[in-house]
Design a protein around this motif. Structure first.
Motif, PDB file in Angstrom:
ATOM      1  N   LEU A 158      -2.684   7.160   1.751  1.00  0.00           N
ATOM      2  CA  LEU A 158      -3.489   6.024   2.371  1.00  0.00           C
ATOM      3  C   LEU A 158      -2.874   5.205   3.382  1.00  0.00           C
ATOM      4  N   ALA A 159      -1.863   4.835   3.164  1.00  0.00           N
ATOM      5  CA  ALA A 159      -0.931   3.908   4.033  1.00  0.00           C
ATOM      6  C   ALA A 159      -0.572   4.622   5.399  1.00  0.00           C
ATOM      7  N   ALA A 160      -0.057   6.041   5.159  1.00  0.00           N
ATOM      8  CA  ALA A 160       0.292   6.785   6.317  1.00  0.00           C
ATOM      9  C   ALA A 160      -0.770   7.132   7.079  1.00  0.00           C
ATOM     10  N   MET A 173       0.940  -1.097  -0.015  1.00  0.00           N
ATOM     11  CA  MET A 173      -0.020  -0.104   0.009  1.00  0.00           C
ATOM     12  C   MET A 173       1.018   1.308   0.006  1.00  0.00           C
ATOM     13  N   ALA A 174       2.033   1.332   0.747  1.00  0.00           N
ATOM     14  CA  ALA A 174       2.796   2.480   0.772  1.00  0.00           C
ATOM     15  C   ALA A 174       3.318   2.685  -0.524  1.00  0.00           C
ATOM     16  N   ARG A 175       3.734   1.528  -1.506  1.00  0.00           N
ATOM     17  CA  ARG A 175       4.203   1.839  -2.763  1.00  0.00           C
ATOM     18  C   ARG A 175       2.987   2.405  -3.516  1.00  0.00           C
ATOM     19  N   ALA A 233       5.051  11.190   4.095  1.00  0.00           N
ATOM     20  CA  ALA A 233       3.858  10.055   4.246  1.00  0.00           C
ATOM     21  C   ALA A 233       4.447   8.753   3.848  1.00  0.00           C
ATOM     22  N   ARG A 234       5.182   8.500   2.965  1.00  0.00           N
ATOM     23  CA  ARG A 234       5.597   7.184   2.271  1.00  0.00           C
ATOM     24  C   ARG A 234       6.659   6.755   3.281  1.00  0.00           C
TER      25      ARG A 234
END
Length: 92
Positions: free
Chosen positions: A18-20, A11-13, A85-86
Motif C-alpha cells: 500500500l505504501a509503495a 505504513m511501509a512497515r 515495494a518495501r
C-alpha cells in the motif's frame, strides 16, 4: 522528518504494498520538483517498470513491462533503479 514522512514509514512497515502504491501515484508530482530534464526507469520487483520523465516543465509516469536487464538503460533513459515495494516506500 515531517508527519507525512513518519506516516509513510509506518505504513511501509505495516503494509509495504500500500505504501509503495502511494509513492507510485505521487511520482508525477515529485518529478515536477526536479530541476532540469530527466528520464529514468524505476522497476518495482514483481510490479513492473515505471518510466518517469520531466521535459519542458511537464512530468509524466508511464507504466511498462518489468525490465530484467537494468544494467543498461535504454536510449534516452538517464538511469535505472530497481527495488522491492518495501524499499520504495522506505525511500520516500
Amino acid at each position: 522528518m515531517s508527519r507525512a514522512q513518519e506516516a509513510l514509514r509506518e505504513m511501509a512497515r505495516a503494509d509495504p504494498d500500500l505504501a509503495a502504491k502511494l509513492v507510485l501515484v505521487s511520482l508525477p508530482v515529485a518529478a515536477k520538483r526536479i530541476h532540469g530534464e530527466v528520464t529514468y526507469d524505476l522497476t518495482v520487483e514483481g510490479w513492473g517498470t515505471y518510466r518517469v520523465s520531466k521535459h519542458n516543465g511537464t512530468a509524466s509516469v508511464e507504466e511498462r513491462p518489468e525490465r530484467s536487464d537494468m544494467d543498461r538503460p535504454e536510449p534516452g533513459v538517464d538511469f535505472t533503479m530497481a527495488m522491492d515495494a518495501r524499499t520504495l516506500a522506505q525511500m520516500a
